[in-house]
Design a protein around this motif. Structure first.
Motif, PDB file in Angstrom:
ATOM      1  N   GLU A 111       0.719  -1.439   0.322  1.00  0.00           N
ATOM      2  CA  GLU A 111       0.309  -0.063   0.131  1.00  0.00           C
ATOM      3  C   GLU A 111       1.120   1.411  -0.231  1.00  0.00           C
ATOM      4  O   GLU A 111       0.674   2.357  -0.674  1.00  0.00           O
ATOM      5  N   VAL A 112       2.030   0.911   0.815  1.00  0.00           N
ATOM      6  CA  VAL A 112       2.475   2.152   0.954  1.00  0.00           C
ATOM      7  C   VAL A 112       3.854   2.567   0.039  1.00  0.00           C
ATOM      8  O   VAL A 112       3.554   4.065  -1.393  1.00  0.00           O
ATOM      9  N   ARG A 113       4.048   1.279  -0.938  1.00  0.00           N
ATOM     10  CA  ARG A 113       4.027   1.751  -2.414  1.00  0.00           C
ATOM     11  C   ARG A 113       3.356   2.173  -3.266  1.00  0.00           C
ATOM     12  O   ARG A 113       3.747   2.841  -4.691  1.00  0.00           O
ATOM     13  N   ALA A 114       2.286   1.823  -3.461  1.00  0.00           N
ATOM     14  CA  ALA A 114       1.320   1.819  -4.163  1.00  0.00           C
ATOM     15  C   ALA A 114       0.827   3.944  -4.573  1.00  0.00           C
ATOM     16  O   ALA A 114       0.690   3.840  -5.262  1.00  0.00           O
ATOM     17  N   ASN A 115       0.975   4.018  -3.207  1.00  0.00           N
ATOM     18  CA  ASN A 115       0.943   5.748  -2.732  1.00  0.00           C
ATOM     19  C   ASN A 115       2.172   6.164  -3.533  1.00  0.00           C
ATOM     20  O   ASN A 115       2.011   7.521  -3.674  1.00  0.00           O
ATOM     21  N   ARG A 116       3.330   5.520  -2.806  1.00  0.00           N
ATOM     22  CA  ARG A 116       4.410   6.627  -3.781  1.00  0.00           C
ATOM     23  C   ARG A 116       4.560   6.641  -5.609  1.00  0.00           C
ATOM     24  O   ARG A 116       4.678   7.892  -6.327  1.00  0.00           O
ATOM     25  N   VAL A 117       3.733   5.574  -6.112  1.00  0.00           N
ATOM     26  CA  VAL A 117       3.663   5.202  -7.731  1.00  0.00           C
ATOM     27  C   VAL A 117       2.700   5.818  -7.707  1.00  0.00           C
ATOM     28  O   VAL A 117       2.638   6.682  -8.894  1.00  0.00           O
ATOM     29  N   ALA A 118       1.453   6.517  -7.181  1.00  0.00           N
ATOM     30  CA  ALA A 118       0.549   6.999  -7.556  1.00  0.00           C
ATOM     31  C   ALA A 118       0.982   8.737  -7.096  1.00  0.00           C
ATOM     32  O   ALA A 118       0.524   9.309  -8.397  1.00  0.00           O
ATOM     33  N   GLU A 119       1.645   9.128  -6.115  1.00  0.00           N
ATOM     34  CA  GLU A 119       2.147  10.648  -6.102  1.00  0.00           C
ATOM     35  C   GLU A 119       2.878  11.185  -7.223  1.00  0.00           C
ATOM     36  O   GLU A 119       3.341  11.785  -7.903  1.00  0.00           O
ATOM     37  N   GLN A 120       3.988   9.664  -7.688  1.00  0.00           N
ATOM     38  CA  GLN A 120       4.957   9.840  -8.841  1.00  0.00           C
ATOM     39  C   GLN A 120       4.448   9.860 -10.055  1.00  0.00           C
ATOM     40  O   GLN A 120       3.982  10.933 -11.230  1.00  0.00           O
ATOM     41  N   MET A 121       3.228   9.133 -10.589  1.00  0.00           N
ATOM     42  CA  MET A 121       2.526   9.262 -11.445  1.00  0.00           C
ATOM     43  C   MET A 121       1.639  10.377 -11.954  1.00  0.00           C
ATOM     44  O   MET A 121       1.753  11.347 -12.604  1.00  0.00           O
ATOM     45  N   LYS A 122       0.490  10.331 -10.818  1.00  0.00           N
ATOM     46  CA  LYS A 122       0.303  12.384 -10.648  1.00  0.00           C
ATOM     47  C   LYS A 122       1.074  13.443 -10.941  1.00  0.00           C
ATOM     48  O   LYS A 122       1.174  14.013 -12.549  1.00  0.00           O
ATOM     49  N   LYS A 123       2.491  13.540 -11.140  1.00  0.00           N
ATOM     50  CA  LYS A 123       3.112  14.431 -10.840  1.00  0.00           C
ATOM     51  C   LYS A 123       3.953  14.600 -12.512  1.00  0.00           C
ATOM     52  O   LYS A 123       3.691  15.376 -13.188  1.00  0.00           O
ATOM     53  N   GLU A 124       3.909  12.750 -13.687  1.00  0.00           N
ATOM     54  CA  GLU A 124       4.111  12.859 -14.384  1.00  0.00           C
ATOM     55  C   GLU A 124       3.241  13.531 -15.199  1.00  0.00           C
ATOM     56  O   GLU A 124       3.963  13.818 -16.376  1.00  0.00           O
ATOM     57  N   LEU A 125       1.696  12.754 -15.474  1.00  0.00           N
ATOM     58  CA  LEU A 125       0.877  12.980 -15.616  1.00  0.00           C
ATOM     59  C   LEU A 125       0.648  14.229 -15.887  1.00  0.00           C
ATOM     60  O   LEU A 125       0.357  14.637 -17.073  1.00  0.00           O
ATOM     61  N   GLY A 126       1.131  15.002 -15.139  1.00  0.00           N
ATOM     62  CA  GLY A 126       0.759  16.530 -14.993  1.00  0.00           C
ATOM     63  C   GLY A 126       1.441  17.323 -16.729  1.00  0.00           C
ATOM     64  O   GLY A 126       1.394  17.919 -17.454  1.00  0.00           O
ATOM     65  N   GLN A 127       2.402  16.752 -16.342  1.00  0.00           N
ATOM     66  CA  GLN A 127       3.341  17.008 -17.178  1.00  0.00           C
ATOM     67  C   GLN A 127       3.410  16.659 -18.656  1.00  0.00           C
ATOM     68  O   GLN A 127       3.562  17.146 -19.462  1.00  0.00           O
ATOM     69  N   ILE A 128       2.850  15.045 -18.488  1.00  0.00           N
ATOM     70  CA  ILE A 128       2.836  14.813 -20.139  1.00  0.00           C
ATOM     71  C   ILE A 128       1.369  15.159 -20.014  1.00  0.00           C
ATOM     72  O   ILE A 128       1.715  16.076 -22.077  1.00  0.00           O
ATOM     73  N   ILE A 129       0.417  15.792 -20.027  1.00  0.00           N
ATOM     74  CA  ILE A 129      -0.625  16.622 -20.560  1.00  0.00           C
ATOM     75  C   ILE A 129      -0.613  17.430 -21.124  1.00  0.00           C
ATOM     76  O   ILE A 129      -0.507  18.040 -22.222  1.00  0.00           O
ATOM     77  N   THR A 130       0.086  18.602 -20.307  1.00  0.00           N
ATOM     78  CA  THR A 130       0.310  19.497 -20.686  1.00  0.00           C
ATOM     79  C   THR A 130       1.250  20.137 -21.445  1.00  0.00           C
ATOM     80  O   THR A 130       1.572  21.229 -22.485  1.00  0.00           O
TER      81      THR A 130
END
Length: 114
Positions: free
Chosen positions: A3-22
């Motif tokens: 669960e801790v790893r999933a949360n870390r991956v989710a936060e990293q994905m959120k950051k990267e997705l913002g950059q990719i989409i914009t």
């Protein structure tokens, strides 16, 4: 532990997705998108991406269609930026929490006027 790893991956994905989409996504259907949250399953196989779109219902629908068409490109970009054995399957959904909060705020404002 997962669960801790999933949360870390989710936060990293959120950051990267913002950059990719914009920055990288050039689809004219995709409007002004904000990634509000990412939920990744414990086995890191699926990621639910919650987005907020500026505009009317037609623009929101067009943005969702554009993101669905670009899902493969976005997933490959995520795979290059985040080193995982398997890149999670992406599912885009609207974040209803903002509209819900605005509606409640409007109701409270109306009650205070009375």
């Amino acid at each position: 532990m997962s669960e801790v790893r999933a949360n870390r991956v989710a936060e990293q994905m959120k950051k990267e997705l913002g950059q990719i989409i914009t920055r990288k996504l050039k689809d004219p259907r995709v409007g002004f998108v904000t990634v509000t949250d990412v939920e990744v399953t414990g086995d890191l196989q699926q990621a639910k991406i919650f987005i907020s779109v500026l505009g009317d219902e037609k623009q929101k629908h067009e943005t969702l269609v554009g993101l669905a068409k670009a899902k493969g490109f976005i997933r490959s970009e995520i795979g290059q930026r985040i080193r995982l054995r398997k890149t999670p399957e992406l599912v885009f959904e609207f974040d209803e929490a903002l509209e819900y909060g605005n509606r409640i705020e409007g109701i409270l404002r109306d009650l205070n006027k009375k």
